[in-house]
Design a protein around this motif. Structure first.
Motif, short mmCIF file in Angstrom:
data_model
loop_
_atom_site.label_atom_id
_atom_site.label_comp_id
_atom_site.label_asym_id
_atom_site.label_seq_id
_atom_site.Cartn_x
_atom_site.Cartn_y
_atom_site.Cartn_z
N ILE A 38 -6.68 11.31 4.97
CA ILE A 38 -6.64 9.85 5.04
C ILE A 38 -6.53 9.26 3.65
O ILE A 38 -5.74 8.34 3.41
CB ILE A 38 -7.87 9.31 5.79
N THR A 39 -7.31 9.77 2.70
CA THR A 39 -7.26 9.26 1.33
C THR A 39 -5.87 9.44 0.74
O THR A 39 -5.32 8.51 0.13
CB THR A 39 -8.32 9.96 0.46
N SER A 44 -0.89 7.01 -1.10
CA SER A 44 0.58 7.10 -1.09
C SER A 44 1.23 5.85 -0.52
O SER A 44 2.19 5.32 -1.09
CB SER A 44 1.02 8.32 -0.26
N ARG A 45 0.72 5.37 0.60
CA ARG A 45 1.33 4.21 1.25
C ARG A 45 1.09 2.92 0.47
O ARG A 45 1.95 2.04 0.46
CB ARG A 45 0.84 4.11 2.69
N ARG A 47 0.84 2.76 -2.82
CA ARG A 47 1.79 2.85 -3.94
C ARG A 47 3.20 2.51 -3.48
O ARG A 47 3.93 1.80 -4.17
CB ARG A 47 1.73 4.24 -4.57
N ALA A 48 3.59 3.01 -2.31
CA ALA A 48 4.94 2.73 -1.79
C ALA A 48 5.12 1.23 -1.51
O ALA A 48 6.24 0.72 -1.63
CB ALA A 48 5.19 3.54 -0.52
N ALA A 49 4.04 0.54 -1.18
CA ALA A 49 4.11 -0.90 -0.89
C ALA A 49 4.00 -1.74 -2.17
O ALA A 49 4.05 -2.97 -2.09
CB ALA A 49 3.00 -1.29 0.09
N GLY A 50 3.84 -1.09 -3.32
CA GLY A 50 3.74 -1.82 -4.57
C GLY A 50 2.33 -2.26 -4.93
O GLY A 50 2.14 -3.14 -5.77
N ILE A 51 1.34 -1.63 -4.32
CA ILE A 51 -0.06 -1.90 -4.63
C ILE A 51 -0.55 -0.81 -5.57
O ILE A 51 -0.34 0.38 -5.31
CB ILE A 51 -0.92 -1.93 -3.34
#
Length: 170
Positions: A38-39, A44-45, A47-51
């Motif tokens: 989960i971590t 990863s997600r 970072r992919a969203a720009g956070i």
């Protein structure tokens, strides 16, 4: 400059939506390490969203069989994804005699036992190249960790239980 930072527990995973978070203005996250898959997915997600996802927090469970689980998970996140700048070691363990309480340390744990657990956790995380910080509440640190000054040079994330008002910080 006000920045929106969100502390993401793995227990938030069922409602986790990084695109929605980004649209709502979340710029950074600090991710808990309770469950490794989960971590990894949350980091990863995001970072992919720009956070920005470069901080983790790891709860300690002094004296319990899983005492180092989250520390080892944080180390694995750094080894797998990289880019983790700081690992916050969460020092809020407790044991009570009340049946049904969620005990987060072994019965009979001492200040020195907690500090030894913290030292071992820090050694593992530092070996992963992460800067270290301490997350705790004032009363926990004073009583459960003997008000130790051993880690005073590290950043401190002081819990404000129920007082998270950015216009009136404590």
């Amino acid at each position: 400059v006000l920045m929106t930072v969100l502390d993401l527990s793995n227990h938030d995973y069922s409602t986790f939506d990084p695109e929605c978070m980004k649209a709502a203005g979340v710029e950074r996250v600090i991710v808990g390490c309770w469950d490794l898959p989960i971590t990894l997915d949350i980091v990863s997600r995001c970072r992919a969203a720009g956070i920005v996802a470069e901080e983790l927090y790891t709860f300690l469970y002094p004296g319990l069989d899983w005492e180092r689980r989250e520390v080892l998970n944080a180390y694995a996140v750094q080894q797998t994804l990289g880019g983790i700048a700081i690992a916050w070691v969460d020092c809020e363990s407790q044991f009570t005699e009340w049946a049904g309480d969620l005990d987060t340390e072994a019965a009979g744990m001492t200040v020195e036992g907690r500090l030894a657990t913290l030292r071992a956790a820090r050694a593992t995380l530092a070996g992963g190249g992460m800067r270290l910080g301490t997350y705790t509440g004032e009363s926990y640190w004073r009583t459960m960790y003997g008000d130790s000054a051993e880690f005073a040079s590290d950043p401190l994330w002081l819990a404000n239980y129920g007082w998270n008002d950015p216009a009136n910080p404590r």
